[in-house]
Design an enzyme around this catalytic site. Structure first.
Site, PDB file in Angstrom:
ATOM      1  CG  ASP A 112       0.002   0.033   2.423  1.00  0.00           C
ATOM      2  OD1 ASP A 112       0.079   1.345   3.050  1.00  0.00           O
ATOM      3  OD2 ASP A 112       0.399  -1.072   2.938  1.00  0.00           O
ATOM      4  CG  ASP A 166       2.881   5.129   5.527  1.00  0.00           C
ATOM      5  OD1 ASP A 166       2.387   3.942   6.055  1.00  0.00           O
ATOM      6  OD2 ASP A 166       3.499   6.064   6.258  1.00  0.00           O
TER       7      ASP A 166
END
Length: 290
Positions: free
Chosen positions: A210, A212
């Protein structure tokens, strides 16, 4: 030349290596306590291998509670020469997108609640971690990832945070903009430092799950999306690992970057002032120089 014995430390999403032949889970006792789990041993492509799930099967150890010293000591006792760390991470860079791999070559250690050295009072040592990963091993991981069809980046700075909570938005922006980090995780430190003290070649493969919290779309990401990416990354990691024995071979020369000689001039304590109890605990890690 030495016989190659390759270890993989698996992070979130990678708890097993099904492709190993002659598989056997073995228990290893260390002076630093029990490792995260039993260690899976076997062969792959004719190369002896060991696999250690960093968080334990079933993910029972939090990042702060992983027994890092026991893990590295146990691998050293098994005769491991080279260690590949595989771990999930967040990204601070648009170009390092979820599903990508990053071959880390630098760290910022922002952890504070972990034992970071095998040495201490009674036997003091200082090793260099200016270049904390092995370029030879990193090159092999990069080539293996490309052969496995993984989008991979060669080089990046990994910010190791304590956790277990993720970053605030302010922290995330600081790590990205002021500190210049590329990815963030919770487990590569002190692991990399301990591997250097144990004179093991170490490479870090960070698997992006992902962006952050700095990213404007971060709030739109569902946990189900992260789990899906993590599962896919585990499959990619297995393909990458499957290529490594053919790239590294069954024999290895001395490390050209001296990872396997890191303790050559590191121990500062005079021989007559060294603590016998600590020396006994160091038998696997520093036996070559002690």
């Amino acid at each position: 030349m030495d016989k190659m014995k390759l270890a993989v430390i698996g992070g979130s999403g990678l708890y097993e290596l099904e492709a190993l032949e002659d598989r056997r889970w073995v228990s290893v006792d260390t002076p630093w306590g029990a490792p995260s789990d039993e260690i899976l041993t076997g062969t792959l492509g004719g190369v002896e291998m060991a696999f250690l799930p960093r968080h334990g099967r079933g993910h029972v150890h939090s990042p702060s509670e992983v027994p890092y010293r026991a893990n590295i000591d146990a691998l050293k006792r098994l005769g491991v020469t080279d260690v590949i760390s595989v771990s999930a991470c967040g990204s601070f860079r648009e170009e390092m997108a979820p599903g990508d791999f990053v071959i880390v070559d630098q760290f910022i250690d922002h952890t504070f609640a972990r034992d970071k050295s095998f040495f201490g009072t009674g036997c003091v040592a200082h090793v260099s971690v200016a270049h904390p990963t092995c370029p030879r091993l990193g090159d092999a991981c990069h080539a293996a990832a490309r052969e496995a069809g993984v989008r991979v980046h060669r080089g990046g700075t990994y910010l190791a945070m304590e956790g277990p909570q993720f970053s605030t938005m302010a922290e995330s922006r600081m790590y990205r903009e002021a500190w210049g980090a590329d990815v963030i995780g919770m487990t590569n430190m002190p692991e990399a430092k301990l591997a250097r003290e144990a004179e093991l070649c170490y490479a870090s493969v960070a698997m992006v799950t992902d962006f952050d919290s700095w990213h404007p779309d971060h709030g739109a990401v569902e946990i189900s999306d992260i789990i899906r990416v993590m599962s896919g990354n585990g499959d990619k990691a297995r393909r990458m690992i499957g290529r490594l024995p053919f790239l590294l071979g069954t024999q290895r020369d001395r490390c050209p970057h001296n990872c396997d000689r890191a303790l050559e001039h590191a121990i500062m304590t005079a021989p007559d002032r060294r603590d016998p109890t600590l020396l006994a605990r160091l038998d696997a890690v520093a036996g070559r120089v002690l």
